[in-house]
Structure formats: structure tokens, C-alpha cells
Design a protein around this motif. Structure first.
Motif, PDB file in Angstrom:
ATOM      1  N   VAL A 125      30.279  52.185  34.155  1.00  0.00           N
ATOM      2  CA  VAL A 125      29.508  51.079  34.731  1.00  0.00           C
ATOM      3  C   VAL A 125      29.662  51.052  36.248  1.00  0.00           C
ATOM      4  CG1 VAL A 125      31.338  49.336  34.500  1.00  0.00           C
ATOM      5  CG2 VAL A 125      28.945  48.624  34.496  1.00  0.00           C
ATOM      6  N   LEU A 126      30.807  51.493  36.755  1.00  0.00           N
ATOM      7  CA  LEU A 126      31.010  51.520  38.206  1.00  0.00           C
ATOM      8  C   LEU A 126      30.144  52.593  38.852  1.00  0.00           C
ATOM      9  CD1 LEU A 126      34.879  51.035  38.575  1.00  0.00           C
ATOM     10  CD2 LEU A 126      33.069  49.303  38.579  1.00  0.00           C
ATOM     11  N   ALA A 127      29.953  53.696  38.151  1.00  0.00           N
ATOM     12  CA  ALA A 127      29.064  54.740  38.674  1.00  0.00           C
ATOM     13  C   ALA A 127      27.633  54.205  38.772  1.00  0.00           C
ATOM     14  CB  ALA A 127      29.115  55.974  37.781  1.00  0.00           C
ATOM     15  N   GLU A 128      27.234  53.435  37.762  1.00  0.00           N
ATOM     16  CA  GLU A 128      25.888  52.859  37.771  1.00  0.00           C
ATOM     17  C   GLU A 128      25.715  51.843  38.897  1.00  0.00           C
ATOM     18  OE1 GLU A 128      25.336  51.124  33.948  1.00  0.00           O
ATOM     19  OE2 GLU A 128      25.744  52.991  32.853  1.00  0.00           O
ATOM     20  N   ARG A 129      26.813  51.176  39.283  1.00  0.00           N
ATOM     21  CA  ARG A 129      26.759  50.116  40.296  1.00  0.00           C
ATOM     22  C   ARG A 129      27.300  50.586  41.646  1.00  0.00           C
ATOM     23  NH1 ARG A 129      25.098  48.301  35.901  1.00  0.00           N
ATOM     24  NH2 ARG A 129      25.683  46.302  34.947  1.00  0.00           N
ATOM     25  N   ARG A 130      27.476  51.857  41.854  1.00  0.00           N
ATOM     26  CA  ARG A 130      28.210  52.366  43.011  1.00  0.00           C
ATOM     27  C   ARG A 130      27.655  51.871  44.353  1.00  0.00           C
ATOM     28  NH1 ARG A 130      28.139  58.628  42.486  1.00  0.00           N
ATOM     29  NH2 ARG A 130      29.332  58.458  44.423  1.00  0.00           N
ATOM     30  N   ALA A 131      26.361  51.629  44.439  1.00  0.00           N
ATOM     31  CA  ALA A 131      25.761  51.179  45.703  1.00  0.00           C
ATOM     32  C   ALA A 131      25.561  49.665  45.746  1.00  0.00           C
ATOM     33  CB  ALA A 131      24.421  51.883  45.926  1.00  0.00           C
ATOM     34  N   LYS A 132      26.045  48.973  44.726  1.00  0.00           N
ATOM     35  CA  LYS A 132      25.856  47.523  44.636  1.00  0.00           C
ATOM     36  C   LYS A 132      27.028  46.805  45.288  1.00  0.00           C
ATOM     37  CE  LYS A 132      24.522  44.116  41.110  1.00  0.00           C
ATOM     38  NZ  LYS A 132      24.258  43.928  39.662  1.00  0.00           N
ATOM     39  N   SER A 133      26.774  45.655  45.901  1.00  0.00           N
ATOM     40  CA  SER A 133      27.849  44.862  46.490  1.00  0.00           C
ATOM     41  C   SER A 133      28.806  44.393  45.396  1.00  0.00           C
ATOM     42  CB  SER A 133      27.286  43.649  47.239  1.00  0.00           C
ATOM     43  OG  SER A 133      26.506  44.056  48.337  1.00  0.00           O
ATOM     44  N   ALA A 134      30.093  44.493  45.666  1.00  0.00           N
ATOM     45  CA  ALA A 134      31.096  44.134  44.662  1.00  0.00           C
ATOM     46  C   ALA A 134      31.001  42.665  44.265  1.00  0.00           C
ATOM     47  CB  ALA A 134      32.489  44.445  45.187  1.00  0.00           C
ATOM     48  N   GLY A 135      30.580  41.824  45.208  1.00  0.00           N
ATOM     49  CA  GLY A 135      30.468  40.400  44.913  1.00  0.00           C
ATOM     50  C   GLY A 135      29.398  40.065  43.903  1.00  0.00           C
ATOM     51  N   LEU A 136      28.490  41.017  43.626  1.00  0.00           N
ATOM     52  CA  LEU A 136      27.413  40.784  42.660  1.00  0.00           C
ATOM     53  C   LEU A 136      27.773  41.268  41.257  1.00  0.00           C
ATOM     54  CD1 LEU A 136      24.331  41.810  44.847  1.00  0.00           C
ATOM     55  CD2 LEU A 136      25.231  39.508  44.417  1.00  0.00           C
ATOM     56  N   LEU A 137      28.964  41.838  41.108  1.00  0.00           N
ATOM     57  CA  LEU A 137      29.392  42.309  39.785  1.00  0.00           C
ATOM     58  C   LEU A 137      29.859  41.139  38.927  1.00  0.00           C
ATOM     59  CD1 LEU A 137      31.549  45.443  40.740  1.00  0.00           C
ATOM     60  CD2 LEU A 137      29.107  45.354  40.220  1.00  0.00           C
ATOM     61  N   SER A 138      29.819  41.333  37.620  1.00  0.00           N
ATOM     62  CA  SER A 138      30.379  40.342  36.696  1.00  0.00           C
ATOM     63  C   SER A 138      31.905  40.366  36.817  1.00  0.00           C
ATOM     64  CB  SER A 138      29.971  40.671  35.262  1.00  0.00           C
ATOM     65  OG  SER A 138      30.617  41.869  34.830  1.00  0.00           O
ATOM     66  N   GLY A 139      32.559  39.359  36.230  1.00  0.00           N
ATOM     67  CA  GLY A 139      34.012  39.295  36.271  1.00  0.00           C
ATOM     68  C   GLY A 139      34.660  40.525  35.661  1.00  0.00           C
ATOM     69  N   GLY A 140      34.138  40.970  34.512  1.00  0.00           N
ATOM     70  CA  GLY A 140      34.692  42.154  33.865  1.00  0.00           C
ATOM     71  C   GLY A 140      34.501  43.405  34.701  1.00  0.00           C
ATOM     72  N   GLU A 141      33.336  43.522  35.334  1.00  0.00           N
ATOM     73  CA  GLU A 141      33.062  44.680  36.187  1.00  0.00           C
ATOM     74  C   GLU A 141      33.963  44.665  37.417  1.00  0.00           C
ATOM     75  OE1 GLU A 141      28.327  45.138  34.951  1.00  0.00           O
ATOM     76  OE2 GLU A 141      28.901  44.070  36.772  1.00  0.00           O
ATOM     77  N   GLN A 142      34.210  43.479  37.960  1.00  0.00           N
ATOM     78  CA  GLN A 142      35.115  43.389  39.102  1.00  0.00           C
ATOM     79  C   GLN A 142      36.536  43.787  38.721  1.00  0.00           C
ATOM     80  OE1 GLN A 142      34.959  39.634  41.149  1.00  0.00           O
ATOM     81  NE2 GLN A 142      32.837  39.891  41.796  1.00  0.00           N
ATOM     82  N   GLN A 143      36.949  43.432  37.486  1.00  0.00           N
ATOM     83  CA  GLN A 143      38.288  43.837  37.054  1.00  0.00           C
ATOM     84  C   GLN A 143      38.370  45.352  36.908  1.00  0.00           C
ATOM     85  OE1 GLN A 143      41.242  41.577  36.368  1.00  0.00           O
ATOM     86  NE2 GLN A 143      41.797  43.635  37.021  1.00  0.00           N
ATOM     87  N   MET A 144      37.314  45.976  36.386  1.00  0.00           N
ATOM     88  CA  MET A 144      37.283  47.432  36.313  1.00  0.00           C
ATOM     89  C   MET A 144      37.331  48.046  37.710  1.00  0.00           C
ATOM     90  SD  MET A 144      34.451  48.066  33.316  1.00  0.00           S
ATOM     91  CE  MET A 144      34.593  47.236  31.732  1.00  0.00           C
ATOM     92  N   LEU A 145      36.643  47.407  38.652  1.00  0.00           N
ATOM     93  CA  LEU A 145      36.659  47.889  40.035  1.00  0.00           C
ATOM     94  C   LEU A 145      38.070  47.779  40.617  1.00  0.00           C
ATOM     95  CD1 LEU A 145      35.300  48.940  42.571  1.00  0.00           C
ATOM     96  CD2 LEU A 145      34.531  46.612  43.063  1.00  0.00           C
ATOM     97  N   ALA A 146      38.767  46.692  40.317  1.00  0.00           N
ATOM     98  CA  ALA A 146      40.145  46.534  40.789  1.00  0.00           C
ATOM     99  C   ALA A 146      41.046  47.610  40.197  1.00  0.00           C
ATOM    100  CB  ALA A 146      40.665  45.145  40.427  1.00  0.00           C
ATOM    101  N   PHE A 147      40.851  47.930  38.918  1.00  0.00           N
ATOM    102  CA  PHE A 147      41.600  49.032  38.301  1.00  0.00           C
ATOM    103  C   PHE A 147      41.272  50.350  39.004  1.00  0.00           C
ATOM    104  CE2 PHE A 147      41.879  46.969  33.784  1.00  0.00           C
ATOM    105  CZ  PHE A 147      42.870  46.123  34.245  1.00  0.00           C
ATOM    106  N   GLY A 148      39.964  50.584  39.203  1.00  0.00           N
ATOM    107  CA  GLY A 148      39.535  51.826  39.837  1.00  0.00           C
ATOM    108  C   GLY A 148      40.081  51.962  41.239  1.00  0.00           C
TER     109      GLY A 148
END
Length: 246
Positions: A125-148
Motif C-alpha cells: 500500500v505504501l508503494a501505491e501511495r508513494r507520491a501521496k502526502s503522509a497526512g492524507l493516509l489512513s491511521g493504519g497506513e500511517q502506522q505502516m509508514l512508521a514501521f517502514g
């Protein structure tokens, strides 16, 4: 083999003792869950490990190195990385820019490119959102981003502060599976959680913290069946189920 060893660690804020005489160990590719209610000292324990809170006493050892009192950047360079409570992503920056910030200790562009590809393979999902602002991600996606972002630092140990906080149950399951996947890569995980049911699904060992002190420790099976955990963390339904198990 234990990678991280805490001995008699105490964390103070002025006259307030947040963590008192804590001993614990975390091995390679092991998930150690620290459970406790709000105010139990869980976050203070993590901050003490990574140098964000000064220890009142005790020692923190990382392999053969005594890292007690080291600066946070020195600890990060040794391979210990914190995923903070609330994710703390850089909202205006893109997903990819957030990940590259995590690789600040790794100067090789080739290495960074390889690592970011690895993170994208773990979290498509992070690859799909790679050019998207992090603030626009869902809570779960932001947690994955923090892990990444933590994985971009090439860590040997990741400290996770309440990774399930604020997430829907169906998302929590996915996040905990991500925690398990990180450990399978040979990375130790020290995870503090209030959501005991979720943490017990992936942890190898557990400690219970109350008012800054460890009051119980053991394997997942030992802790899961303990009356204290059943009643305080897993609820009345779990107590009733335990009573009816022959």
C-alpha cells in the motif's frame, strides 16, 4: 542470545519515579510485549532505552556495549530505532520522502533505493501511495509508514510504542501481522501495548508493568492464563472461558 539487556533501570521525572528497577532482555528476532494500563511507565521505559529520558539508575546494554547515557542519535546508529506513539509521520511530506528520512544514517543512494524497494514489498500500500502526502493516509497506513521508516534505518531492534492505538480492530490485526513479519526478518521487537489481546497474538514473551514496576513476566501461554491478565486486560469473557476449560 540477548541483544538488549536492561538491569535495574529507573526513570525519573524530577521527584516522580516513572520506571523502577526494571530488568528485561530482548533477543534477536524476538517480540517482547510490555503490557500495562495508562500511566504504568511503558512509554517512559522505551524513552529510557533510546536516550530520550535520562536514567535515574541502572544500565542498558546492547550486545557487548554499555549504551547507558548515550545520545539518541548514537543509539540509533547502533541499530536501535523507536516507532513513537501516534506514528509521528511528517504530514506535508510524501510517503517516499518520509521513508528516506528514516535512512538518514545510510548515505549510499544505491542502498537506499534497495531498502525502499524492500519496504514497498513488505507494505504494498505504501508503494501505491508513494507520491501521496503522509497526512492524507489512513491511521493504519500511517502506522505502516512508521514501521517502514524505522526499517529504512536498517535496525537490529525496533521499539514500538502503542502501535495499535486509535486503529479499528480489523486494521489492528493487519498491523500485528506486520510486527510479526518484522521479527521474522531477524529484528528484535520491544513493543508496549494496552491492547493485550492483540499483543498476545504475536508476542513470544510478555512482561506486565504496573506503576513502573514489573509485576508479572513469562511466556505468552503463562501470562495469557494468569488471573491478573485475564481480569485486568482480557475482560470478564476471558475469565469465564478460562473457568470452563477442563
Amino acid at each position: 542470545m540477548s541483544a538488549l539487556v536492561l538491569s535495574k533501570v529507573t526513570v525519573r521525572y524530577g521527584g516522580i519515579v516513572a520506571v523502577r528497577n526494571v530488568d528485561l532482555e530482548v533477543g534477536d528476532n524476538e517480540i517482547l510485549a510490555v503490557l500495562g494500563a495508562n500511566g504504568a511507565g511503558k512509554s517512559s521505559l522505551l524513552k529510557g532505552v533510546v536516550g530520550l529520558a535520562k536514567l535515574g539508575s541502572g544500565t542498558v546494554k546492547w550486545g557487548d556495549h554499555d549504551i547507558t547515557g548515550s545520545a539518541p542519535y548514537q543509539i540509533a546508529r547502533r541499530g536501535i530505532v523507536l516507532v513513537p506513539e501516534g506514528r509521528r509521520v511528517f504530514a506535508p511530506l510524501t510517503v517516499e520522502e518520509n521513508l528516506l528520512i528514516g535512512a538518514y544514517t545510510q548515505k549510499s543512494k544505491t542502498w537506499q533505493k534497495s531498502r525502499i524497494s524492500h519496504v514497498f514489498s513488505m507494505f504494498p500500500v505504501l508503494a501505491e501511495r508513494r507520491a501521496k502526502s503522509a497526512g492524507l493516509l489512513s491511521g493504519g497506513e500511517q502506522q505502516m509508514l512508521a514501521f517502514g521508516r524505522a526499517l529504512m534505518a536498517n535496525p537490529k531492534l525496533i521499539l514500538m510504542d502503542e502501535p495499535s492505538m486509535g486503529l479499528a480492530p480489523v486494521i489492528i490485526d493487519s498491523i500485528m501481522q506486520s510486527v510479526a513479519a518484522i521479527a521474522k526478518e531477524g529484528i528484535g521487537v520491544l513493543m508496549v501495548e494496552q491492547n493485550a489481546a492483540a499483543a498476545l497474538e504475536v508476542a513470544h514473551r510478555v512482561v506486565i508493568l504496573d506503576r513502573g514496576e514489573i509485576i508479572l513476566r513469562g511466556s505468552v501461554d503463562e501470562v495469557r492464563s494468569h488471573p491478573l491478565v485475564l481480569e485486568a486486560f482480557l475482560g470478564k469473557a476471558a475469565v469465564d472461558r478460562e473457568k470452563h476449560i477442563p
